[in-house]
Scaffold this motif. Structure first.
Motif, PDB file in Angstrom:
ATOM      1  N   GLN A 270     -22.879  29.500   0.968  1.00 24.66           N
ATOM      2  CA  GLN A 270     -24.031  29.640   0.082  1.00 24.66           C
ATOM      3  C   GLN A 270     -23.831  30.763  -0.927  1.00 24.66           C
ATOM      4  OE1 GLN A 270     -27.102  29.997   3.064  1.00 24.66           O
ATOM      5  NE2 GLN A 270     -27.321  27.781   3.287  1.00 24.66           N
TER       6      GLN A 270
ATOM      7  N   ILE B 144     -21.647  29.423  -3.708  1.00 25.18           N
ATOM      8  CA  ILE B 144     -22.427  28.635  -4.674  1.00 25.18           C
ATOM      9  C   ILE B 144     -23.134  29.563  -5.655  1.00 25.18           C
ATOM     10  CG2 ILE B 144     -24.389  27.068  -4.924  1.00 25.18           C
ATOM     11  CD1 ILE B 144     -23.587  25.864  -2.197  1.00 25.18           C
ATOM     12  N   ASP B 145     -23.663  30.665  -5.154  1.00 26.27           N
ATOM     13  CA  ASP B 145     -24.364  31.622  -6.014  1.00 26.27           C
ATOM     14  C   ASP B 145     -23.430  32.273  -7.033  1.00 26.27           C
ATOM     15  OD1 ASP B 145     -26.736  31.116  -4.696  1.00 26.27           O
ATOM     16  OD2 ASP B 145     -26.572  32.843  -3.357  1.00 26.27           O
TER      17      ASP B 145
ATOM     18  N   ASN C  70     -18.352  25.553  -7.462  1.00 23.40           N
ATOM     19  CA  ASN C  70     -18.965  24.250  -7.176  1.00 23.40           C
ATOM     20  C   ASN C  70     -18.029  23.291  -6.456  1.00 23.40           C
ATOM     21  OD1 ASN C  70     -17.243  23.403  -9.250  1.00 23.40           O
ATOM     22  ND2 ASN C  70     -18.784  22.089 -10.220  1.00 23.40           N
TER      23      ASN C  70
ATOM     24  N   THR D 229     -29.000  24.283   0.998  1.00 24.06           N
ATOM     25  CA  THR D 229     -29.200  24.709  -0.394  1.00 24.06           C
ATOM     26  C   THR D 229     -29.952  23.670  -1.211  1.00 24.06           C
ATOM     27  OG1 THR D 229     -27.142  23.726  -1.237  1.00 24.06           O
ATOM     28  CG2 THR D 229     -27.007  25.970  -0.325  1.00 24.06           C
TER      29      THR D 229
ATOM     30  N   LYS E  34     -28.518  21.522  -3.052  1.00 29.65           N
ATOM     31  CA  LYS E  34     -27.816  21.431  -4.336  1.00 29.65           C
ATOM     32  C   LYS E  34     -26.640  20.442  -4.308  1.00 29.65           C
ATOM     33  CE  LYS E  34     -28.991  26.174  -5.645  1.00 29.65           C
ATOM     34  NZ  LYS E  34     -28.480  27.520  -6.013  1.00 29.65           N
ATOM     35  N   ARG E  35     -26.689  19.477  -3.406  1.00 27.18           N
ATOM     36  CA  ARG E  35     -25.568  18.556  -3.258  1.00 27.18           C
ATOM     37  C   ARG E  35     -25.115  17.955  -4.587  1.00 27.18           C
ATOM     38  NH1 ARG E  35     -21.543  16.352  -3.598  1.00 27.18           N
ATOM     39  NH2 ARG E  35     -20.747  14.540  -2.437  1.00 27.18           N
ATOM     40  N   ASP E  36     -26.041  17.532  -5.425  1.00 25.26           N
ATOM     41  CA  ASP E  36     -25.678  16.843  -6.670  1.00 25.26           C
ATOM     42  C   ASP E  36     -24.945  17.742  -7.653  1.00 25.26           C
ATOM     43  OD1 ASP E  36     -26.873  14.583  -5.660  1.00 25.26           O
ATOM     44  OD2 ASP E  36     -28.720  14.789  -6.808  1.00 25.26           O
ATOM     45  N   ASN E  37     -25.022  19.054  -7.457  1.00 21.11           N
ATOM     46  CA  ASN E  37     -24.362  19.993  -8.371  1.00 21.11           C
ATOM     47  C   ASN E  37     -22.971  20.408  -7.888  1.00 21.11           C
ATOM     48  OD1 ASN E  37     -26.736  20.085  -9.928  1.00 21.11           O
ATOM     49  ND2 ASN E  37     -27.601  21.661  -8.602  1.00 21.11           N
TER      50      ASN E  37
END
Length: 337
Positions: free
Chosen positions: A41, A44-45, A49, A73, A75-78
């Motif tokens: 995590q 990702i921050d 990606n 998170t 944010k899977r699609d990112n």
């Protein structure tokens, strides 16, 4: 963060990707799930990606941890999730290559379940399987790509000749091979990727931590740590590598960097390199990433790095790790029925 297109895939990746081999625990002294999730995590921050994993990393553990972290998170699609196929193992940990169509399809479903996802962004054959023709494997991956279960096709630890064989049968978007300032024998593979519009990922970018500069001649490794027997960390090579690292530290300081940042920037500045994988399983191991970005080494700097290593290591260590055995080979040796 810097970003780049992965070959002709249409996928945009951060130039630093998180490698999760160590998160799997086996060969790295175990794992801490909560710490690993926080590390992913945090990555990702920082703008990362791309997350590279594999079923064989902890025999499913790494994929499960990646899946839990990503799900938390939302944010899977990112993100780009890159995993692998083509290995089989027993409960006792005996492993071999198996890239048969049945095995690949089974592995994909198992990976999707562990990752808690319904597609893989980059699906890579982990190693060539000497029991299965490349043409047959390529056809299987092409089928999965056509079905939309994978967005891009990759190979790992392939020679350029093997890549040529694959590309005659199926699309190919990326290749992953070993590269760091101490081990450069795969540089021609990255040049090939550049010439053929293929994306590329580097594994071993920090030489299993050797290029972080945290080791010295008194450093020891536990029996369950692969570095206890890995050639770069043993005998005369360990001494020579430590000498090179100390001199690289001096150069890095002159540039206002540390040796890890210098080493990874050297990798990113090699022609044909798309993404450098950065292994980490605790948040603090990501602290140096910002210092890798938004600058480049001059031609003179790159040559100086190369000369430092050449002087310290007169006969470079070629990766001598044998490829995984095939099932037939293990049967002939009596390890499998």
């Amino acid at each position: 963060m810097e970003y780049i297109q992965i070959g002709s895939s249409g996928l945009s990746s951060s130039r630093i990707g998180l490698g999760t081999w160590a998160i799997g625990g086996i060969g790295w002294g175990g794992t801490d799930e909560n710490k690993s999730i926080k590390t992913i995590q945090r990555a990702i921050d920082t703008g990362i990606n791309l997350f590279d994993t594999a079923p064989i990393y902890g025999f499913g553990v790494a994929e499960e941890i990646v899946g839990k972290a990503v799900k938390q998170t939302g944010k899977r699609d990112n993100l780009l999730i890159a995993t692998k196929a083509g290995m089989e193992w027993t409960e006792e940990g005996l492993a071999w290559t198996n890239a048969s169509k049945r095995r690949i399809i089974t592995e994909l479903e198992d990976s999707l379940r562990r990752l808690q996802m319904d597609y893989i962004d980059i699906y890579q054959l982990h190693y060539p399987d000497r029991d299965t023709p490349i043409e047959e494997v390529a056809d299987t991956f092409a089928q999965l790509h056509k079905e939309g279960k994978i967005r891009a096709i990759g190979v790992s630890n392939f020679t350029t000749e093997q890549i040529d064989q694959w590309r005659r049968i199926a699309p190919l978007h990326s290749s992953q091979t070993l590269l760091n300032v101490l081990q450069k024998e795969w540089i021609p593979s990255f040049q090939y990727c550049r010439e053929n519009n293929l994306g590329s990922l580097t594994w071993g970018t920090l030489a299993q931590g050797l290029l972080t500069g945290k080791f010295n001649e008194t450093s020891t490794f536990a029996e369950d740590d692969l570095r206890s027997v890995y050639p770069p960390f043993t005998g005369e090579y360990f001494t020579q590598h430590l000498t090179a690292v100390e001199q690289l530290k001096t150069m890095a300081r002159e540039l206002g960097k540390n040796v890890a940042q210098l080493s990874v920037r050297w990798v990113l500045d090699q022609p044909g390199v798309s993404v450098a994988l950065w292994g980490a399983r605790s948040e603090h191991q990501l602290d140096d990433i910002a210092g890798v970005l938004d600058w480049s080494l001059s031609i003179e700097d790159i040559e100086r790095v190369n000369q430092i290593v050449k002087n310290a290591v007169p006969e470079p260590l070629v990766d001598s790790t044998p490829p995984p055995p095939t099932k037939k080979e293990l049967q002939e040796l009596g390890y499998l029925a």
